[in-house]
Structure formats: C-alpha cells, structure tokens
Design an enzyme around this catalytic site. Structure first.
Site, short mmCIF file in Angstrom:
data_model
loop_
_atom_site.label_atom_id
_atom_site.label_comp_id
_atom_site.label_asym_id
_atom_site.label_seq_id
_atom_site.Cartn_x
_atom_site.Cartn_y
_atom_site.Cartn_z
CG HIS A 120 -2.03 0.98 1.14
ND1 HIS A 120 -1.87 2.33 1.35
CD2 HIS A 120 -3.33 0.78 0.80
CE1 HIS A 120 -3.05 2.92 1.17
NE2 HIS A 120 -3.94 2.01 0.83
CG ASP A 170 -8.52 -4.53 -2.54
OD1 ASP A 170 -7.74 -3.75 -3.11
OD2 ASP A 170 -9.71 -4.26 -2.29
C1 SDX Z 1 -6.32 -0.09 -2.80
O1 SDX Z 1 -4.64 4.46 -1.83
C2 SDX Z 1 -5.54 3.80 -1.24
O2 SDX Z 1 -5.93 4.08 -0.08
C3 SDX Z 1 -6.14 2.63 -2.03
C4 SDX Z 1 -7.09 1.74 -1.25
C5 SDX Z 1 -8.37 2.46 -0.92
O3 SDX Z 1 -9.00 2.12 0.08
O4 SDX Z 1 -8.81 3.28 -1.77
O5 SDX Z 1 -6.46 1.34 -0.05
C6 SDX Z 1 -7.48 0.50 -2.05
O6 SDX Z 1 -6.10 0.27 -3.92
C7 SDX Z 1 -5.42 -1.06 -2.09
C8 SDX Z 1 -4.20 -1.50 -2.97
C9 SDX Z 1 -4.69 -2.59 -3.92
N1 SDX Z 1 -3.62 -2.92 -4.89
C10 SDX Z 1 -2.98 -4.09 -4.83
O7 SDX Z 1 -3.14 -4.93 -3.96
C11 SDX Z 1 -2.02 -4.32 -6.00
C12 SDX Z 1 -0.69 -4.84 -5.50
N2 SDX Z 1 -0.03 -3.76 -4.75
C13 SDX Z 1 1.05 -3.07 -5.39
O8 SDX Z 1 0.88 -2.91 -6.77
C14 SDX Z 1 1.50 -1.85 -4.60
O9 SDX Z 1 1.69 -2.25 -3.32
C15 SDX Z 1 0.65 -0.59 -4.60
C16 SDX Z 1 0.26 -0.18 -5.95
C17 SDX Z 1 -0.57 -0.78 -3.77
C18 SDX Z 1 1.51 0.51 -3.96
O10 SDX Z 1 2.57 0.68 -4.81
P1 SDX Z 1 3.73 1.76 -4.55
O11 SDX Z 1 3.48 2.57 -3.31
O12 SDX Z 1 3.95 2.48 -5.83
O13 SDX Z 1 4.94 0.83 -4.15
P2 SDX Z 1 6.10 0.42 -5.15
O14 SDX Z 1 5.49 -0.08 -6.43
O15 SDX Z 1 7.06 1.55 -5.21
O16 SDX Z 1 6.74 -0.83 -4.39
C19 SDX Z 1 7.70 -0.63 -3.35
C20 SDX Z 1 8.44 -1.95 -3.25
C21 SDX Z 1 8.92 -2.47 -4.60
O17 SDX Z 1 10.03 -3.32 -4.34
P3 SDX Z 1 11.46 -2.86 -4.97
O18 SDX Z 1 11.22 -2.77 -6.46
O19 SDX Z 1 11.76 -1.50 -4.32
O20 SDX Z 1 12.38 -3.97 -4.53
O21 SDX Z 1 7.55 -2.98 -2.76
C22 SDX Z 1 7.37 -3.97 -3.76
C23 SDX Z 1 7.81 -3.37 -5.08
O22 SDX Z 1 8.26 -4.38 -5.95
N3 SDX Z 1 5.96 -4.28 -3.81
C24 SDX Z 1 5.45 -5.47 -4.10
C25 SDX Z 1 4.08 -5.32 -3.98
N4 SDX Z 1 3.78 -4.06 -3.62
C26 SDX Z 1 4.96 -3.40 -3.52
N5 SDX Z 1 6.03 -6.62 -4.46
C27 SDX Z 1 5.21 -7.66 -4.70
N6 SDX Z 1 3.87 -7.60 -4.58
C28 SDX Z 1 3.27 -6.45 -4.23
N7 SDX Z 1 1.94 -6.40 -4.12
#
Ligand code: SDX
Length: 372
Positions: free
Chosen positions: A260, A313
């Site tokens: 998140h 989720d």
């Molecule tokens: C919702 O904003 C809100 O409040 C949204 C929400 C709401 O109530 O409205 O809470 C609802 O959208 C919840 C989120 C649902 N999405 C997912 O579950 C999709 C999977 N999650 C990721 O795509 C990610 O965690 C995000 C999009 C939610 C957040 O992404 P960020 O803040 O841009 O984080 P990032 O992509 O910069 O990741 C940081 C690190 C990375 O590792 P490195 O490349 O630095 O080594 O964390 C890793 C990412 O690879 N990472 C994950 C991951 N999420 C982050 N690795 C594997 N699986 C994941 N899900």
C-alpha cells in the site's frame, strides 16, 4: 505560488485539505469525521457511515431511517438498465458500471449542478441507484430483468440479497455491512483524487464519479480484490498458494492484495478487521476453513519474503466469495461502498474549490526549428 517540487506519483505530497478523513499512520488509525473507522465497523452500520460522511455527524434514529429509506427506494431509470442491456456481456463489469454512472446524468434535471448543497441533498439517491445498478450488473448481462430493492429490507440486506438472489442470513448481512463500511472512505486514494481533480473544474458529480470508476478498475487499485480471488482459486490450497506466490515473486510480479502506498510496510488496519470478519463468517457458515488457512499462509509468505502486509482487498475477496458474490462484482461493490466517501469529497471540493493544475519537469528537447 508554492515552491516547485516533483515527487513521482505524487508520493508523500499533500494535495487537499479535508474534514472527511485522514490516515494516521503514526497512531495506526483511519480517522473518518473524527471517529476511528475500525470502531465504526464494529459498532454501527453502513447507513450510519453514509450519514456521517454526508452530514458531518452520525445520524439520529430519525435521520438514519430517512437515509435507509432513500437508499432503498432510489429508482434507477429504466433507460439506464436498457443501456446496460445493450452492452456486450463480455464487457468488463467496471466498464459497464462506468457507462451506467455516466448515463444516470441524463435523468437528473439538475445533473450539471456543482452546488454543494444540491449535491449533498441528492447523494443518498445516487448511492442507492449505484448500489442497485451494481447488484443487477451480472443479472442484466445474463439477459435477466433487474430486481429493485425491497423497502422492507435493510440496505445491506437488500444489496446482498439482490446480488445473490437467495435468502441471506443475519451473519452474512453483518459481514457484508462491515465490508461496505471498510470500503466507504479512505482519504485520498487515486480514485478519490481523480474525482476531486474533475470536480475542481466545477464539472458535475456524475463526471467526477465516472472518473473515479475508471480509476478504480485498475489492478493497482480497486481491481486488486477480484485479482486476489482468481489467484486463490488458481492455487486451490495453502501449499499451492505458497508455491504460486514464490513463482510470481521470482518473476518480479506484484502479488495482488499486498502492499500500500501509505501503509508501506505496515498492516492495513482494515485488512486486520476483515480477517476477523472472515473468521466469524467461516464459523457462522461452517465452511471456508481451508480458504482462511490459504489466506493466512499467503500472508505469512509475503511477510517472510517481502516484508509486505495485506491490504483490505486481500481479506475482502474471500469474504465476498463465501457470500456467493460473483467475482466480477467485487470491484463494482468497492465503488458502490466508496460512493458515499466520493460524494462527500465532491461536495467538499465544490464548497471550497481551487482548480487542480500541477506543473511538470520537462525532459524533452528545446530550440528545434522547423525545416532545420
Ligand atoms: C487499494 O490508496 C488507497 O488508499 C487505495 C485503497 C483504498 O482504500 O482506496 O487502499 C485501495 O487500492 C489497495 C491497494 C490494492 N492494490 C494491490 O493490492 C495491487 C498490488 N499492490 C502493489 O501494486 C502496490 O503495493 C501498490 C500499488 C498498492 C503501492 O505501490 P507503490 O506505493 O507504488 O509501491 P512500489 O510499487 O514503489 O513498491 C515498493 C516496493 C517495490 O520493491 P522494490 O522494487 O523497491 O524492490 O515494494 C514492492 C515493489 O516491488 N511491492 C510489491 C508489492 N507491492 C509493492 N512486491 C510484490 N507484490 C506487491 N503487491
């Protein structure tokens, strides 16, 4: 003018001043109009939270009754259902919903109004219309006529009963009501920001809501809950899910339902509560224990491998699955529940507006001459 600074994805940027909600990551509290969202989920119903979001205070018995009646008797124009019936059944449910939300504007004589009080007044009707549209999306795509809500039932019971087309137990209605509250409001996620950006041009609530539906479909946002369920069904067991997650991580894939932007490497408080809701539902229904075990194993693997925690989720998906909700409706239900928060933000934006118009860091060429 503020000092120019650039943060990719607006990470860490404050983009609005609001009285609606705040994610206090220090206190690990989701504040909604002064209340802790988790306490609201445990003690009141979604209709109470609609009142809190729109009226800036929890409703008394009379106002609550009026809200529930407005939500359950809101009429969806028949032409909107006819438009939905014309769409290809294979069209994504969020795209069908986006079309219907946009079409609702055609049947509201004050659709173009950006007057905050007019929007606050009609918000319960809109929330009720959206819920009925969502509850009938799958039915209409299957060529069946829509079923209107029954004014004799509560809002949550109407919503769930219409989706699953069977009698629903009190435990199922309570679990669904808790999920609706968990999804009702969450500060400034991409979809709420999209709604406020559109509203800031003084475009109307229908346009702002349509922008929010479009944003929420994305798998990085609202689309994650349906993706979680497909992943759990693909795995089928705790051991298989552990293997599947490791394979995906090895391919540098994102695991839906984890991580998140705001919570970073902390547990989403809503996920913890929906995990309790799932446990209670498994106990009440006497089924789903292996699904719960699978989810807990996935949580343990992601924490061990990536130091990541579930977001709401991840545990909402299995709750919806045990309620027999079609997977294609998981994200539309997210939007229906969040429509109360979205409308509160649209009203607030229109009440004290400043057009959103950020700048850029330009990295392209300069000084080119035509023909040179
Ligand atoms: C919702 O904003 C809100 O409040 C949204 C929400 C709401 O109530 O409205 O809470 C609802 O959208 C919840 C989120 C649902 N999405 C997912 O579950 C999709 C999977 N999650 C990721 O795509 C990610 O965690 C995000 C999009 C939610 C957040 O992404 P960020 O803040 O841009 O984080 P990032 O992509 O910069 O990741 C940081 C690190 C990375 O590792 P490195 O490349 O630095 O080594 O964390 C890793 C990412 O690879 N990472 C994950 C991951 N999420 C982050 N690795 C594997 N699986 C994941 N899900």
């Amino acid at each position: 003018m503020q000092s120019a600074s650039y943060s990719p994805g607006l990470e860490g940027v404050i983009a609005a001043e609001t009285r609606i909600s705040f994610l206090d990551t220090e206190q690990e509290e989701i504040v909604v109009r002064g209340y802790n969202l988790l306490e609201l989920i445990r003690t009141v119903g979604y209709v109470d939270v609609v009142g809190l979001l729109l009226d800036e205070q929890l409703p008394d018995a009379q106002r609550r009754q009026q809200l529930e009646r407005e939500l359950c008797t809101a009429e969806v124009p028949q032409r909107v259902y006819e438009i939905l019936a014309l769409l290809p059944p294979a069209m994504h449910a969020m795209d069908r919903l986006r079309t219907a939300v946009s079409a609702l504007a055609g049947f509201d004589p004050n659709a173009n109004s950006a007057d905050p009080e007019e929007e606050r007044r009609k918000a319960p009707r809109l929330i009720g219309q959206i819920a009925q549209i969502v509850a009938n999306l799958t039915r209409i795509a299957g060529g069946q006529p829509p079923i209107p809500f029954d004014p004799q039932r509560s809002f949550a019971e109407n919503f769930l009963h219409t989706i699953v087309a069977r009698e629903v137990s009190a435990a199922e209605v309570r679990a669904f009501d808790q999920a609706l509250i968990a999804y009702s409001e969450h500060e400034l996620p991409n979809s709420t920001f999209a709604a406020r950006v559109v509203a800031s041009t003084l475009a109307d609530a229908y346009g702002a809501l349509t922008a929010a539906v479009a944003s929420l479909k994305g798998p990085l946002h609202g689309g994650a809950n349906e993706a979680v369920m497909y992943m759990l069904l693909e795995a089928g067991s705790a051991d298989a899910l552990e293997r599947l997650i490791r394979e995906k991580l090895a391919r540098k894939e994102r695991i839906m339902g984890f991580g998140h932007r705001v919570y970073m490497r902390r547990m989403d408080p809503r996920a913890q509560l929906l995990k309790e809701t799932l446990r209670e539902l498994v106990a009440a229904k006497g089924t789903g224990a292996e699904l719960l075990e699978m989810c807990e194993r996935g949580e343990a693997v992601m924490h061990a491998e990536k130091g990541l925690y579930p977001n709401l989720d991840y545990y909402a998906a299995p709750v919806y699955y045990l309620l027999d909700i079609p997977i294609e409706l998981y994200t539309p239900i997210f939007f229906a529940a969040r429509s109360a928060g979205l409308l509160a933000h649209i009203v607030e934006q229109h009440a004290q507006n400043r057009l959103y118009r950020p700048r850029v860091v330009y990295t392209g060429p300069r000084g080119l001459r035509v023909g040179a």
